[in-house]
Design a protein around this motif. Structure first.
Motif, PDB file in Angstrom:
ATOM      1  N   VAL A  78       0.846  -1.188   0.000  1.00  6.58           N
ATOM      2  CA  VAL A  78       0.000   0.000   0.000  1.00  6.58           C
ATOM      3  C   VAL A  78       0.882   1.238   0.000  1.00  6.58           C
ATOM      4  O   VAL A  78       1.750   1.389   0.851  1.00  6.58           O
ATOM      5  CB  VAL A  78      -0.898   0.028   1.251  1.00  6.58           C
ATOM      6  CG1 VAL A  78      -1.891   1.177   1.154  1.00  6.58           C
ATOM      7  CG2 VAL A  78      -1.613  -1.286   1.437  1.00  6.58           C
ATOM      8  N   GLY A  79       0.651   2.140  -0.932  1.00  5.39           N
ATOM      9  CA  GLY A  79       1.400   3.393  -0.945  1.00  5.39           C
ATOM     10  C   GLY A  79       2.888   3.165  -1.120  1.00  5.39           C
ATOM     11  O   GLY A  79       3.678   3.414  -0.213  1.00  5.39           O
ATOM     12  N   ALA A  80       3.293   2.698  -2.282  1.00  6.68           N
ATOM     13  CA  ALA A  80       4.706   2.359  -2.510  1.00  6.68           C
ATOM     14  C   ALA A  80       5.624   3.560  -2.392  1.00  6.68           C
ATOM     15  O   ALA A  80       6.820   3.413  -2.091  1.00  6.68           O
ATOM     16  CB  ALA A  80       4.858   1.722  -3.894  1.00  6.68           C
ATOM     17  N   GLY A  81       5.104   4.763  -2.629  1.00 12.28           N
ATOM     18  CA  GLY A  81       5.899   5.970  -2.449  1.00 12.28           C
ATOM     19  C   GLY A  81       7.143   5.995  -3.314  1.00 12.28           C
ATOM     20  O   GLY A  81       7.089   5.873  -4.534  1.00 12.28           O
ATOM     21  N   GLN A  82       8.302   6.132  -2.666  1.00 10.99           N
ATOM     22  CA  GLN A  82       9.575   6.153  -3.384  1.00 10.99           C
ATOM     23  C   GLN A  82      10.272   4.791  -3.378  1.00 10.99           C
ATOM     24  O   GLN A  82      11.388   4.667  -3.849  1.00 10.99           O
ATOM     25  CB  GLN A  82      10.469   7.233  -2.774  1.00 10.99           C
ATOM     26  CG  GLN A  82       9.874   8.628  -2.917  1.00 10.99           C
ATOM     27  CD  GLN A  82      10.635   9.675  -2.127  1.00 10.99           C
ATOM     28  OE1 GLN A  82      11.261   9.371  -1.105  1.00 10.99           O
ATOM     29  NE2 GLN A  82      10.582  10.916  -2.582  1.00 10.99           N
ATOM     30  N   GLY A  83       9.588   3.772  -2.807  1.00 14.63           N
ATOM     31  CA  GLY A  83      10.096   2.409  -2.882  1.00 14.63           C
ATOM     32  C   GLY A  83      10.941   1.962  -1.711  1.00 14.63           C
ATOM     33  O   GLY A  83      11.489   0.851  -1.732  1.00 14.63           O
TER      34      GLY A  83
ATOM     35  N   TYR B 239       1.101  -0.555  -5.064  1.00 13.71           N
ATOM     36  CA  TYR B 239       0.116   0.457  -5.449  1.00 13.71           C
ATOM     37  C   TYR B 239       0.617   1.848  -5.076  1.00 13.71           C
ATOM     38  O   TYR B 239       1.097   2.078  -3.957  1.00 13.71           O
ATOM     39  CB  TYR B 239      -1.218   0.196  -4.754  1.00 13.71           C
ATOM     40  CG  TYR B 239      -1.959  -0.996  -5.299  1.00 13.71           C
ATOM     41  CD1 TYR B 239      -2.975  -0.839  -6.228  1.00 13.71           C
ATOM     42  CD2 TYR B 239      -1.631  -2.289  -4.888  1.00 13.71           C
ATOM     43  CE1 TYR B 239      -3.667  -1.941  -6.733  1.00 13.71           C
ATOM     44  CE2 TYR B 239      -2.300  -3.393  -5.392  1.00 13.71           C
ATOM     45  CZ  TYR B 239      -3.317  -3.215  -6.306  1.00 13.71           C
ATOM     46  OH  TYR B 239      -3.982  -4.311  -6.809  1.00 13.71           O
ATOM     47  N   GLU B 240       0.477   2.777  -6.005  1.00 13.17           N
ATOM     48  CA  GLU B 240       0.859   4.169  -5.737  1.00 13.17           C
ATOM     49  C   GLU B 240      -0.135   5.108  -6.411  1.00 13.17           C
ATOM     50  O   GLU B 240      -0.384   5.008  -7.614  1.00 13.17           O
ATOM     51  CB  GLU B 240       2.276   4.460  -6.242  1.00 13.17           C
ATOM     52  CG  GLU B 240       2.727   5.882  -6.038  1.00 13.17           C
ATOM     53  CD  GLU B 240       2.491   6.368  -4.609  1.00 13.17           C
ATOM     54  OE1 GLU B 240       1.854   7.439  -4.446  1.00 13.17           O
ATOM     55  OE2 GLU B 240       2.924   5.679  -3.659  1.00 13.17           O
TER      56      GLU B 240
ATOM     57  N   PRO C 268       7.056   7.035 -12.403  1.00 10.72           N
ATOM     58  CA  PRO C 268       8.243   6.782 -13.237  1.00 10.72           C
ATOM     59  C   PRO C 268       9.435   6.292 -12.425  1.00 10.72           C
ATOM     60  O   PRO C 268      10.145   5.364 -12.849  1.00 10.72           O
ATOM     61  CB  PRO C 268       8.516   8.146 -13.879  1.00 10.72           C
ATOM     62  CG  PRO C 268       7.191   8.837 -13.890  1.00 10.72           C
ATOM     63  CD  PRO C 268       6.525   8.408 -12.615  1.00 10.72           C
ATOM     64  N   GLY C 269       9.671   6.898 -11.268  1.00 10.48           N
ATOM     65  CA  GLY C 269      10.790   6.462 -10.443  1.00 10.48           C
ATOM     66  C   GLY C 269      10.616   5.048  -9.929  1.00 10.48           C
ATOM     67  O   GLY C 269      11.568   4.254  -9.909  1.00 10.48           O
TER      68      GLY C 269
ATOM     69  N   ARG D 180       5.103  -5.714  -9.715  1.00 12.53           N
ATOM     70  CA  ARG D 180       4.297  -4.932 -10.656  1.00 12.53           C
ATOM     71  C   ARG D 180       3.855  -3.656  -9.961  1.00 12.53           C
ATOM     72  O   ARG D 180       3.197  -3.707  -8.913  1.00 12.53           O
ATOM     73  CB  ARG D 180       3.076  -5.730 -11.125  1.00 12.53           C
ATOM     74  CG  ARG D 180       2.179  -4.947 -12.087  1.00 12.53           C
ATOM     75  CD  ARG D 180       1.306  -5.883 -12.906  1.00 12.53           C
ATOM     76  NE  ARG D 180       0.335  -6.594 -12.095  1.00 12.53           N
ATOM     77  CZ  ARG D 180      -0.932  -6.179 -11.915  1.00 12.53           C
ATOM     78  NH1 ARG D 180      -1.342  -5.060 -12.463  1.00 12.53           N
ATOM     79  NH2 ARG D 180      -1.751  -6.896 -11.184  1.00 12.53           N
ATOM     80  N   VAL D 181       4.236  -2.528 -10.521  1.00 11.25           N
ATOM     81  CA  VAL D 181       3.826  -1.231  -9.983  1.00 11.25           C
ATOM     82  C   VAL D 181       2.458  -0.897 -10.558  1.00 11.25           C
ATOM     83  O   VAL D 181       2.274  -0.861 -11.782  1.00 11.25           O
ATOM     84  CB  VAL D 181       4.848  -0.135 -10.335  1.00 11.25           C
ATOM     85  CG1 VAL D 181       4.350   1.227  -9.854  1.00 11.25           C
ATOM     86  CG2 VAL D 181       6.207  -0.462  -9.712  1.00 11.25           C
ATOM     87  N   VAL D 182       1.490  -0.666  -9.684  1.00 13.57           N
ATOM     88  CA  VAL D 182       0.112  -0.415 -10.098  1.00 13.57           C
ATOM     89  C   VAL D 182      -0.225   1.047  -9.831  1.00 13.57           C
ATOM     90  O   VAL D 182      -0.137   1.511  -8.694  1.00 13.57           O
ATOM     91  CB  VAL D 182      -0.876  -1.328  -9.351  1.00 13.57           C
ATOM     92  CG1 VAL D 182      -2.300  -1.086  -9.860  1.00 13.57           C
ATOM     93  CG2 VAL D 182      -0.481  -2.793  -9.504  1.00 13.57           C
TER      94      VAL D 182
END
Length: 259
Positions: A42-47, A63-64, A71-72, A84-86
């Motif tokens: 939840v809320g991947a932010g800057q990773g 999820y972001e 993009p980052g 997988r970035v959603v």
């Protein structure tokens, strides 16, 4: 680390900025091989948290909601095929039908909605969430008091406070410290069917009284003799306030007062 903006404040974004804390939360979220193969972040932010979660999962959906961060994130995990970035709001996601877990540094302003999403997802096994410390303490009975939501969901979910995170481990730093909340679905519910419906009725009755007296609230709809006997069986003082009654004592009351 990106500087906070007005949009970041609007989204209640406090990015985790401490690697040791991220590793710690990842270990709590995915402790061993028994963990479900699917993990939702939840809320991947800057990773910062997503990266150690990726090392401990077989499939990760991150999820972001903030399009500026996508993009980052996608560049960071471009060579990590099981991640997988959603793009979008986690709360609009349909819960998977197969067993899965949730982890994340959740926006404090959206904690209640995210917890509700987790509680209603049938296949969720556990959620490990960084929340405002006060929220985590209230929901887990750490203040010596228990909320209606915790008691009502206790037959199917266990709530635990499994750690604390200082406010200065985030950027920007929030006004308060954070807690690590563990919400775990029981493999075998403590109550099912008619017994669960009776539990819901009992909890609603107990928390709906005036003055906070559980004993007085229950006596409005149950024979006084049975309520007195149930309190003795649960080793409860009739003067106890409803919020001070732990789930284990509620279970004994239900056992004694069930039709």
């Amino acid at each position: 680390m990106a500087r906070p903006t007005q949009r970041a404040r609007t989204l209640s974004q406090n990015f985790l900025a401490d690697r040791a804390t991220a590793e710690r939360v990842a270990r709590l979220a995915a402790p061993d091989s028994r963990h479900p193969p699917l993990l939702l972040a939840v809320g991947a932010g800057q990773g910062a948290l997503t990266e150690p979660l990726a090392r401990r999962s077989r499939e990760l959906r991150a999820y972001e909601i903030d399009p500026r961060l996508l993009p980052g994130l996608r560049a960071r995990f471009a060579h990590t095929p099981h991640v997988r970035v959603v793009a979008g709001d986690f709360l609009t996601a349909r819960p998977p039908r197969t067993p899965f877990a949730v982890a994340g540094n959740v926006p404090f302003s959206r904690t209640a909605d995210i917890v509700d999403w987790c509680l209603t997802a049938p296949a969720l096994t556990r959620a490990t969430l960084i929340t405002q410390l006060e929220y985590a303490r209230k929901r887990t009975g750490d203040y010596g008091r228990w909320t209606p939501l915790t008691v009502r969901t206790w037959p199917c979910h266990e709530w635990r406070l499994v750690g604390r995170v200082g406010r200065y481990r985030f950027c920007p730093a929030p006004r308060v410290d954070a807690g690590i909340l563990r919400l775990e679905r029981r493999a075998i519910p403590l109550l099912t069917g008619a017994a669960r419906r009776g539990w819901d009725d009992l909890v609603e009755l107990g928390f709906s009284g005036v003055g906070g007296s559980l004993h007085a609230s229950l006596r409005r709809a149950r024979p006084a003799r049975r309520v007195d006997a149930a309190f003795r069986a649960a080793r409860l003082d009739p003067r106890v306030l409803v919020g001070e009654v732990p789930p284990a004592a509620w279970l004994r009351l239900h056992e004694e007062l069930a039709p």
